[in-house]
Scaffold this motif. Sequence first.
Motif, PDB file in Angstrom:
ATOM      1  N   SER A  18      31.926  43.102  43.473  1.00 57.55           N
ATOM      2  CA  SER A  18      31.814  41.692  43.142  1.00 57.55           C
ATOM      3  C   SER A  18      33.093  41.274  42.432  1.00 57.55           C
ATOM      4  CB  SER A  18      30.585  41.449  42.255  1.00 57.55           C
ATOM      5  OG  SER A  18      30.321  40.066  42.132  1.00 57.55           O
ATOM      6  N   ASP A  19      33.144  40.038  41.970  1.00 56.56           N
ATOM      7  CA  ASP A  19      34.336  39.540  41.284  1.00 56.56           C
ATOM      8  C   ASP A  19      34.557  40.308  39.989  1.00 56.56           C
ATOM      9  OD1 ASP A  19      34.766  37.629  43.252  1.00 56.56           O
ATOM     10  OD2 ASP A  19      33.647  36.080  42.184  1.00 56.56           O
ATOM     11  N   GLY A  20      35.640  41.050  39.923  1.00 58.82           N
ATOM     12  CA  GLY A  20      36.025  41.721  38.695  1.00 58.82           C
ATOM     13  C   GLY A  20      35.467  43.104  38.483  1.00 58.82           C
ATOM     14  N   TRP A  21      34.605  43.590  39.393  1.00 60.98           N
ATOM     15  CA  TRP A  21      34.020  44.909  39.198  1.00 60.98           C
ATOM     16  C   TRP A  21      33.563  45.523  40.516  1.00 60.98           C
ATOM     17  CZ3 TRP A  21      28.935  45.401  40.701  1.00 60.98           C
ATOM     18  CH2 TRP A  21      28.167  44.225  40.753  1.00 60.98           C
ATOM     19  N   LEU A  42      35.650  48.227  35.998  1.00 61.79           N
ATOM     20  CA  LEU A  42      35.921  46.834  35.636  1.00 61.79           C
ATOM     21  C   LEU A  42      37.421  46.631  35.779  1.00 61.79           C
ATOM     22  CD1 LEU A  42      33.793  46.879  32.368  1.00 61.79           C
ATOM     23  CD2 LEU A  42      33.045  46.203  34.652  1.00 61.79           C
ATOM     24  N   TYR A  43      37.818  45.599  36.513  1.00 61.74           N
ATOM     25  CA  TYR A  43      39.228  45.430  36.857  1.00 61.74           C
ATOM     26  C   TYR A  43      40.023  44.721  35.765  1.00 61.74           C
ATOM     27  CZ  TYR A  43      37.722  46.904  41.437  1.00 61.74           C
ATOM     28  OH  TYR A  43      37.176  47.618  42.477  1.00 61.74           O
ATOM     29  N   ALA A  44      41.213  45.260  35.502  1.00 60.90           N
ATOM     30  CA  ALA A  44      42.132  44.703  34.506  1.00 60.90           C
ATOM     31  C   ALA A  44      42.362  43.219  34.772  1.00 60.90           C
ATOM     32  CB  ALA A  44      43.466  45.454  34.549  1.00 60.90           C
ATOM     33  N   GLY A  45      42.386  42.453  33.680  1.00 59.93           N
ATOM     34  CA  GLY A  45      42.678  41.031  33.767  1.00 59.93           C
ATOM     35  C   GLY A  45      41.481  40.154  34.080  1.00 59.93           C
ATOM     36  N   SER A  46      40.328  40.756  34.367  1.00 56.50           N
ATOM     37  CA  SER A  46      39.140  39.947  34.638  1.00 56.50           C
ATOM     38  C   SER A  46      38.475  39.560  33.318  1.00 56.50           C
ATOM     39  CB  SER A  46      38.158  40.701  35.543  1.00 56.50           C
ATOM     40  OG  SER A  46      37.764  41.913  34.970  1.00 56.50           O
TER      41      SER A  46
END
Length: 133
Positions: A18-21, A42-46
């Motif tokens: 999903s968005d950001g993960w 969990l993606y950096a900058g989200s």
Amino acid sequence: MLIRTLRETRASDLNVKSDGWESARMLLKDDGMGFSFHITKLYAGSELKMHYQNHLEAVMVLKGTGTIEDLATGETHELRPGTLYALNNNDLHIVRPETDILTACVFNPPVTGKEVHDETGAYPADPALAEEA
């Protein structure tokens, strides 16, 4: 006995993005363990605003850094390897990964596997639990 590998799970439909993960759902409701277990990146900058109104969650940070903000109190806490946070009061929160963060997560009640956050930042309640009430 259940045996699963992270590699197999990530290559299957049990790997939800999903968005950001991205979350590898290793144990789910149908496994009958009473909780679900996920390896989540969990993606950096989200900026991930979440509010698990229907679940309790415990998260152990394995890799990476960032912060978590408790929106009820305004307190911000650092996240780094070895940090555990537990959302024991269905806490409304924001996670801000500075680097990619790898976590191990447990949900109670267990999720079914395809959940993504709704507009409130929650996973939906399990309809079977509503029928039991």
